[in-house]
Design a protein around this motif. Structure first.
Motif, PDB file in Angstrom:
ATOM      1  N   LEU A   1       0.844  -1.181   0.000  1.00  0.00           N
ATOM      2  CA  LEU A   1       0.000   0.000   0.000  1.00  0.00           C
ATOM      3  C   LEU A   1       0.882   1.235   0.000  1.00  0.00           C
ATOM      4  O   LEU A   1       2.010   1.210   0.501  1.00  0.00           O
ATOM      5  N   SER A   2       0.370   2.321  -0.560  1.00  0.00           N
ATOM      6  CA  SER A   2       1.101   3.585  -0.478  1.00  0.00           C
ATOM      7  C   SER A   2       1.141   4.027   0.986  1.00  0.00           C
ATOM      8  O   SER A   2       0.324   3.618   1.797  1.00  0.00           O
ATOM      9  N   LYS A   3       2.115   4.839   1.316  1.00  0.00           N
ATOM     10  CA  LYS A   3       2.305   5.257   2.700  1.00  0.00           C
ATOM     11  C   LYS A   3       1.675   6.622   2.952  1.00  0.00           C
ATOM     12  O   LYS A   3       1.650   7.483   2.066  1.00  0.00           O
ATOM     13  N   VAL A   4       1.183   6.791   4.154  1.00  0.00           N
ATOM     14  CA  VAL A   4       0.662   8.082   4.574  1.00  0.00           C
ATOM     15  C   VAL A   4       0.979   8.254   6.057  1.00  0.00           C
ATOM     16  O   VAL A   4       0.988   7.281   6.814  1.00  0.00           O
ATOM     17  N   THR A   5       1.278   9.476   6.445  1.00  0.00           N
ATOM     18  CA  THR A   5       1.596   9.773   7.841  1.00  0.00           C
ATOM     19  C   THR A   5       0.334  10.222   8.565  1.00  0.00           C
ATOM     20  O   THR A   5      -0.320  11.173   8.130  1.00  0.00           O
ATOM     21  N   PRO A   6      -0.035   9.560   9.649  1.00  0.00           N
ATOM     22  CA  PRO A   6      -1.234   9.986  10.388  1.00  0.00           C
ATOM     23  C   PRO A   6      -1.079  11.410  10.921  1.00  0.00           C
ATOM     24  O   PRO A   6       0.034  11.894  11.130  1.00  0.00           O
ATOM     25  N   TYR A   7      -2.194  12.065  11.140  1.00  0.00           N
ATOM     26  CA  TYR A   7      -2.165  13.394  11.750  1.00  0.00           C
ATOM     27  C   TYR A   7      -1.607  13.297  13.170  1.00  0.00           C
ATOM     28  O   TYR A   7      -1.895  12.337  13.902  1.00  0.00           O
ATOM     29  N   VAL A   8      -0.821  14.290  13.546  1.00  0.00           N
ATOM     30  CA  VAL A   8      -0.276  14.330  14.896  1.00  0.00           C
ATOM     31  C   VAL A   8      -1.385  14.609  15.894  1.00  0.00           C
ATOM     32  O   VAL A   8      -1.487  13.958  16.941  1.00  0.00           O
ATOM     33  N   ASN A   9      -2.240  15.562  15.578  1.00  0.00           N
ATOM     34  CA  ASN A   9      -3.356  15.933  16.450  1.00  0.00           C
ATOM     35  C   ASN A   9      -4.653  15.608  15.718  1.00  0.00           C
ATOM     36  O   ASN A   9      -5.128  16.374  14.883  1.00  0.00           O
ATOM     37  N   THR A  10      -5.225  14.444  16.019  1.00  0.00           N
ATOM     38  CA  THR A  10      -6.391  14.001  15.248  1.00  0.00           C
ATOM     39  C   THR A  10      -7.629  14.845  15.543  1.00  0.00           C
ATOM     40  O   THR A  10      -8.455  15.056  14.653  1.00  0.00           O
TER      41      THR A  10
END
Length: 721
Positions: A694-703
């Motif tokens: 899968l392509s990579k994505v960085t989660p939000y720091v402050n959801t």
């Protein structure tokens, strides 16, 4: 502040008629300890059997909390009931909340007698849409969830193929012939029901052995808690290669999905059917020990494949069919009960009229037949064809279980009439003169880990004899789940009850979850109340933002909100594409921005991630080739399915959004711009069968911050469309 003594020590055994009561109490303690950890109150647990009833009794004194129950499950349910009465927590698929300080408050003595003897759970196809790749860790959590929610009769179908393969090998089939028939793990439910064969095969020896080992642990835990698992029996579906060994037999080719899939059925009037059915039960019990309930389904969404049109002749053949199925089970275990799903009773009532079902059941002993009246919510809210128990006049004196199907395919979008689930059919059946031998209440979702409020409500309804005040129940649910109830939460629930949770949609999907260009409208009830409800939920962030379950639910609610707004954008793009090029470019940019924002948000959700689904599948492979085979199968079931059951499962999952749904729409928009068609079928097949990773994505720091920002941007969509 008063200090609590962290003790979970005192087990009292009184009036016990159950097997291995000490083991049951140990397992109950294990369920509670895994859920809560150390408990700031002394507890006494005791089993007091009550014939034909599921009961628990709670008393509290200076010495601590005493729970008496009719079974291990009743004890677990009693503890959970006490916990919820204190607004002290919740057990859910996306996480648990526990407030141990709430145990400082004593609760009133209470005795709860369920109006139902059994509490049923799961659907045959849950083993495809949610469970095919679960390991013991995940199964242990699910069994704990069942016990705390008072479930005592779950389907337990793991290991079916290993036992089938043993029977077929004993008859002389080769591993190659068997594997040509088998399907990938996520598609096994439909092979078991005679709908399909040969998709994503083979199944390796390591798979079978792993499933055998897993089922031993599942059944041991279930039975120790007092559950009555429903295990698989032989329904007559066999590899076509069986004719090599028995050229005289007559196999009937079954078809399903507009004649796209096939299987082979051995009619029960042949001696081999009886022999194989008996062998299956014997092999099963040789491996797993004696069982009481066996599921055999032979007509799932199919025409009657070998019955003549002449009514009298058809009824006679059906009566013989039922007799032979039961005999194949009882000759393997004389104490066993035949269990049958009743989806076809409402779905195909034109086939299964009164006399047809009566004929099928006529020669089966009343106390050895259990019918699962699977989908009363469909009868009431969708088909509107009347309750099955009324139409069949109490199911001809056979034992039966009232049930609903609150989910199809594991879809994540919201739908379901909460008032009906709280009170509707449950109260109607309890007061009906046609309830006959009603022995249970249940719910049979095709997929779990979605719409969690519905399952919490159904579990409570199964233990309630009187009406549930839904407003009061939702307040307590919110307190248990988030630790507080703020004014905007009241608006949230009111809005959802006037939209998605006040309606019943057969297959709730948003436009973007369909292949582009195939539909003009989604099927989720997204009216103004829907959007206002989710906006109200977000308003509670300033108070509830520290609650982990609120954060998780906010992620999901914002994704549901954006999903509806994406529908508006798609319609606006289609409307303006020939006249306002500049506006279309802007709308497309908004579409992509919100799509990717939704995906990135869901990376922080514990369940709604394709990566998690694929990781579960790959763990079962002992070689890289097997890992890729299982990954392909896992990708297939949540997208193209076969084909042709395209986009049925419709998950709102990270990874699936950015790598599957969004590229389809970009290719669609681009192909329309240049005036060329795009081969979606080829692209989809490649994504399922040949793509890797899968392509990579960085989660939000402050959801929380990201949720509120994306919600604000999505809210502005109406200004542009």
């Amino acid at each position: 502040m008063k200090r609590f003594i962290f003790i979970f020590a005192l087990f009292v055994i009184q009036s016990i008629s159950a097997q291995n009561p000490e083991e049951t109490l140990r397992e109950v303690a294990g369920v509670i300890q895994r859920f809560v950890g150390k408990i700031p109150i002394e507890m006494s647990l005791s089993i007091e059997k009550e014939e034909g009833k599921d009961v628990f009794e709670l008393t509290e004194s200076e010495k601590g909390l005493s729970i008496k129950g009719s079974s291990g499950v009743a004890l677990c349910r009693g503890f959970y009931h006490s916990l919820k009465n204190r607004n002290a927590g919740i057990c859910s698929w996306s996480g648990n909340r526990i407030d141990k300080l709430a145990f400082a408050t004593k609760t009133k003595a209470e005795r709860v007698v369920s109006p139902f003897q059994h509490h049923y759970y799961l659907n045959v196809v849950t083993y495809g849409y949610s469970m095919p790749y679960w390991d013991w860790e995940r199964w242990e959590r699910e069994i704990d969830w069942m016990a705390l929610h008072g479930i005592d009769m779950p389907l337990a179908l793991v290991g079916n193929e290993a036992i089938s393969a043993r029977v077929w090998r004993k008859l002389g089939l080769t591993d190659e012939e068997i594997n040509a028939y088998f399907v990938g793990p996520a598609h096994l439910p439909w092979m078991r029901m005679g709908n399909i064969s040969g998709i994503d095969s083979p199944l390796s020896h390591s798979w079978h052995q792993g499933q055998i080992n897993l089922q031993h642990r599942i059944l041991k835990r279930m039975k120790a808690l007092g559950m009555k698992p429903v295990c698989p029996g032989f329904a007559g579906f066999v590899p076509k290669a069986l004719q090599r060994l028995f050229p005289e037999i007559k196999l009937i080719e079954t078809s399903w999905g507009n004649n796209s899939f096939h299987n082979w059925m051995l009619p029960p009037d042949q001696e081999l059917f009886h022999r194989m059915g008996k062998m299956f039960i014997e092999e099963w019990e040789k491996e797993f020990g004696e069982n009481e309930y066996y599921l055999v389904d032979s007509f799932n969404e199919m025409e009657l494949p070998f019955f003549p049109k002449d009514p009298d002749e058809r009824y006679e053949l059906l009566a013989n069919y039922g007799e032979q199925v039961y005999k194949s089970i009882s000759d393997g275990n004389p104490k066993a009960t035949w269990v049958m799903q009743g989806w076809m009773f409402g779905y195909q009532r034109s086939i299964w009229d009164f006399k047809t079902l009566q004929a099928l059941l006529s020669r089966v002993p009343d106390d050895k037949m259990l019918l699962l009246d699977l989908a009363e919510d469909y009868n009431h809210c969708f088909w509107k064809n009347g309750a099955n128990w009324e139409y069949y006049e109490g199911f001809f004196n056979k034992q039966w279980i009232y049930s609903v199907i609150p989910n199809m395919g594991g879809k994540v979008a919201m739908t379901g009439d909460l008032e009906f689930y709280a009170n509707g059919g449950r109260l109607e059946v309890l007061s009906s003169p046609n309830k006959g031998k009603l022995v249970g209440f249940g719910f049979a979702p095709e997929g779990v880990e979605n719409n969690e409020v519905i399952y919490e409500l159904l579990a409570d309804a199964g233990w309630a004899e009187s009406p549930i005040n839904l407003d009061e129940w939702l307040l307590q649910y919110s307190m248990c789940r988030y630790g507080d109830f703020v004014p905007s939460m009241e608006k949230y629930w009111k809005g959802l009850l006037q939209s998605a949770y006040g309606s019943f949609t057969d297959h709730p999907r948003f436009i973007w979850q369909f292949r582009p260009g195939t539909v003009k409208n989604g099927t989720v009830c997204t009216n103004d109340n829907y959007y206002a409800a989710i906006e109200s939920f977000a308003e509670a962030a300033s108070v509830l933002g520290d609650s982990e379950l609120y954060r998780i639910d906010l992620i999901e609610m914002v994704a549901q909100y954006i999903s509806g707004k994406l529908e508006m954008l798609i319609r606006a793009i289609e409307k303006n594409e020939k006249e306002k090029e500049g506006k279309v470019d802007f709308l497309k940019s908004r579409f992509i921005h919100l799509f990717l924002g939704m995906d990135r948000l869901l990376e922080s959700h514990p369940n709604h991630r394709l990566e998690r689904w694929i990781e579960h599948a790959r763990k079962h492979g002992s070689t890289e080739q097997e890992k890729m085979q299982y990954e392909k199968n896992a990708r297939r079931i949540v997208t193209i399915w076969g084909p042709p059951v395209d986009d049925y499962s419709a998950r709102i999952w990270s990874g699936l959004i950015r790598d599957y749904y969004l590229p389809r729409w970009i290719n669609y928009f681009d192909s329309k711009c240049i005036g060329r068609s795009f081969d979606f079928e080829q692209w989809e097949r490649y994504w399922v069968e040949d793509s890797k990773g899968l392509s990579k994505v960085t989660p939000y720091v402050n959801t929380i911050e990201a949720c509120l920002k994306l919600l604000k941007e999505a809210k502005e969509v109406h200004e542009h469309v």
